[in-house]
Design an enzyme around this catalytic site. Structure first.
Site, PDB file in Angstrom:
ATOM      1  CE1 TYR A  21     -21.186  28.402  46.070  1.00  0.00           C
ATOM      2  CE2 TYR A  21     -21.884  27.432  43.988  1.00  0.00           C
ATOM      3  CZ  TYR A  21     -21.995  27.529  45.373  1.00  0.00           C
ATOM      4  OH  TYR A  21     -22.899  26.745  46.023  1.00  0.00           O
TER       5      TYR A  21
ATOM      6  CD  GLU B  94      -9.289   7.626   4.023  1.00  0.00           C
ATOM      7  OE1 GLU B  94      -9.739   8.796   4.055  1.00  0.00           O
ATOM      8  OE2 GLU B  94      -8.317   7.279   3.341  1.00  0.00           O
TER       9      GLU B  94
ATOM     10  NE  ARG C  17     -17.983  30.130  49.281  1.00  0.00           N
ATOM     11  CZ  ARG C  17     -19.166  29.494  49.289  1.00  0.00           C
ATOM     12  NH1 ARG C  17     -19.238  28.245  49.674  1.00  0.00           N
ATOM     13  NH2 ARG C  17     -20.271  30.118  48.932  1.00  0.00           N
TER      14      ARG C  17
ATOM     15  CG  HIS D  84      -4.198  13.662  -1.199  1.00  0.00           C
ATOM     16  ND1 HIS D  84      -4.403  13.060  -2.406  1.00  0.00           N
ATOM     17  CD2 HIS D  84      -4.472  12.718  -0.251  1.00  0.00           C
ATOM     18  CE1 HIS D  84      -4.766  11.807  -2.218  1.00  0.00           C
ATOM     19  NE2 HIS D  84      -4.833  11.569  -0.930  1.00  0.00           N
TER      20      HIS D  84
ATOM     21  CE1 TYR E  90      -3.455   2.755   0.462  1.00  0.00           C
ATOM     22  CE2 TYR E  90      -2.060   3.519   2.259  1.00  0.00           C
ATOM     23  CZ  TYR E  90      -3.107   3.736   1.377  1.00  0.00           C
ATOM     24  OH  TYR E  90      -3.783   4.916   1.407  1.00  0.00           O
TER      25      TYR E  90
ATOM     26  CG  PHE F 253      -3.783   7.214   9.485  1.00  0.00           C
ATOM     27  CD1 PHE F 253      -5.142   7.300   9.713  1.00  0.00           C
ATOM     28  CD2 PHE F 253      -3.292   6.056   8.900  1.00  0.00           C
ATOM     29  CE1 PHE F 253      -6.001   6.273   9.373  1.00  0.00           C
ATOM     30  CE2 PHE F 253      -4.137   5.013   8.554  1.00  0.00           C
ATOM     31  CZ  PHE F 253      -5.506   5.131   8.795  1.00  0.00           C
TER      32      PHE F 253
ATOM     33  CG  ASN G 158      -0.882   8.547   6.095  1.00  0.00           C
ATOM     34  OD1 ASN G 158      -1.853   8.942   6.741  1.00  0.00           O
ATOM     35  ND2 ASN G 158      -0.903   7.426   5.387  1.00  0.00           N
TER      36      ASN G 158
END
Length: 514
Positions: free
Chosen positions: A280, A414, A283, A83, A53, A329, A195
């Site tokens: 608060y 994915e 405190r 990409h 791959y 990844f 990646n």
């Protein structure tokens, strides 16, 4: 600034902070042999002729498509170009400098199959401060930060744009001017550059660094507000916090006690104070700020680990000439850390805003309405409190967890993603909002303490007041408020409050990596 030598797998948070702040970076030469061995392993794996791959196959849903030897270089170039599909405004230069260094340190661990020449170009880009222009949007945090890292990788092959001294220039022109040659990608290198979680991690680390300064300033302004309201330091008694045992809570209480030690304002109402308990927002500072400190430290530990890890796929193991596909990844750890930082930022600002609201309300603080000597004719701090409320509300909306969201990508290959990039990218804006809230509180708290003259606060807090008053005078009559706010915000951003206060607990103390 001193040059920083990165030792991949063993870089401390303090060193990553230095990179973010602009430190010159070089790579430990000891990385050379393992990087060369990894690249050689890729060649041997290719020689076997088996499909692997990302080396001789397509990507994502197209992993079953076999790529012939003559097309391998084109394959790697194509993945970068295709990409590089981000959108939005360019990411901040310091964050992208950090991203480039994170990717360099990851690849230098010899598990990604890249050549030494590839790392040399990245190292040279950092040395010459050539920072890729990377659109901020487009990553879902798995399979890695593909689009942002593709924009980074594109500049290395001479495509896209690079920041040179803050100005955008075509990548090839910027490389040529620096005496650098664009890279011709080898097998696996395009995928290795794309990646990984470095975009998400860089954004989360940058936010962590900014949030630490914010947190420490908020401790100081919280103590000042307690003094302005003539609040009690009894809630900071160590016996209370020892019983609950939370480290952050104990440290915050100790810090607040130390900040108020020796205060004449506090001494003036030790006896015969008809108020039994403070609101608060005064405190419960140890409980709220301590909890924020604890989760910030947990986020710091996660990010330190991630920054020193390898999040590529597949991973190369030269000892056996194997390329193993996995899921490093997937940025779920970063997404969780980003969500924790978001929660902490939101609560730090929220508690501060409640203190501002208390100070401007005479029924709660005992001070003049809206901290002005002549309310009515003057509005005083009326609208700065509104601004603080607006910023806190915006942060509440942004603080919704990103990690619980997912949307399938790549034709359902994915099918679960982390949304770490979105979760981390929102944080700097949130920190800036909270910084403005703390700046407004600084103005309000110092103004409130002014009304107690001639009584003074502790020596530490008086030093802080003096820093502000050197730039912003007491507000007697209404004036243009914005310059006062900008001056106070600059003090918070600079770390001047924490520096004046001395030893304060920090998000990175101790550093998870020593």
């Amino acid at each position: 600034m001193t040059d920083l030598v990165l030792q991949p797998g063993a870089v401390s948070l303090a060193q990553w902070r230095a990179v973010y702040s602009g430190a010159a970076v070089s790579l430990d030469p000891a990385c050379g042999p393992v990087v060369a061995a990894s690249a050689a392993a890729v060649e041997r794996i290719l020689a076997k002729g088996e499909p692997v791959y990302g080396i001789n196959t397509g990507f994502g849903k197209l992993a079953s498509v076999r790529i012939e030897a003559e097309d391998l270089a084109t394959l790697q170039r194509n993945i970068v170009l295709s990409h590089a599909a981000g959108t939005g405004e360019p990411s901040p230069i310091p964050v992208m400098r950090l991203m480039l260094a994170l990717k360099l340190a990851s690849l230098a661990q010899g598990a990604s199959g890249v050549r030494p020449a590839t790392l040399a170009l990245m190292e040279a880009m950092l040395a010459k401060d050539l920072i890729p222009v990377v659109p901020a949007q487009g990553s879902v945090g798995a399979s890695g930060d593909l689009a942002p890292l593709a924009h980074m990788a594109a500049t290395m092959i001479g495509v896209g744009e690079i920041f040179v001294e803050g100005h955008r220039k075509p990548a090839r022109e910027a490389l040529d001017a620096a005496g650098l040659s664009p890279l011709a990608l080898g097998p696996k290198e395009g995928l290795a550059l794309l990646n990984g979680t470095q975009f998400s991690t860089a954004n989360a680390l940058a936010a962590l660094f900014e949030t630490e300064a914010l947190f420490r300033a908020a401790l100081v302004t919280g103590a000042l507000s307690t003094e302005a309201a003539k609040g009690s330091d009894t809630p900071f008694d160590p016996r209370i916090h020892a019983l609950r045992r939370h480290r952050g809570q104990i440290e915050v209480a100790e810090t607040l006690r130390g900040l108020m030690a020796g205060s004449a304002i506090r001494a003036s109402h030790l006896k015969d104070d008809i108020r039994v308990q403070d609101p608060y927002c005064l405190r419960c500072q140890p409980q709220v700020m301590g909890a924020a400190l604890d989760i910030l430290r947990q986020a710091a530990t996660t990010l330190a680990t991630e920054a020193n890890g390898v999040s590529d796929n597949p991973l190369i193991f030269p000892e056996t000439d194997e390329a193993l596909s996995g899921g490093n990844f997937h940025a779920e750890p970063v997404a969780f850390a980003a969500d924790m930082i978001a929660l902490a930022i939101c609560e730090i600002g929220s508690l501060s805003e409640r203190r501002i609201a208390m100070l401007v309300d005479p029924a709660l603080s005992g001070l003049p309405a809206f901290l002005t000597p002549r309310p009515g004719l003057n509005s005083g701090f009326m609208i700065p409190q509104v601004t603080a409320a607006a910023l806190v509300s915006e942060n509440k909306q942004r603080a919704c967890p990103a990690s619980v969201d997912s949307i399938p990508t790549s034709a359902n290959q994915e099918d679960h993603v982390s949304m770490a990039a979105h979760g981390a990218r929102r944080l700097l804006g949130m920190a800036e909002n909270a910084t403005a809230v703390i700046g407004i509180e600084l103005l309000a708290a110092v103004q409130g303490c002014d009304f107690h003259a001639p009584l003074k606060s502790s020596p530490v807090l008086e030093a802080v007041r003096a820093i502000l008053r050197a730039q912003v005078p007491h507000l007697d009559e209404d004036r243009h408020f914005h310059p006062d706010m900008e001056a106070a915000l600059a003090l918070v951003r600079s770390g001047a409050l924490a520096d004046a206060a001395g030893d304060l607990p920090g998000v990175q103390a101790p550093d998870p990596l020593g």
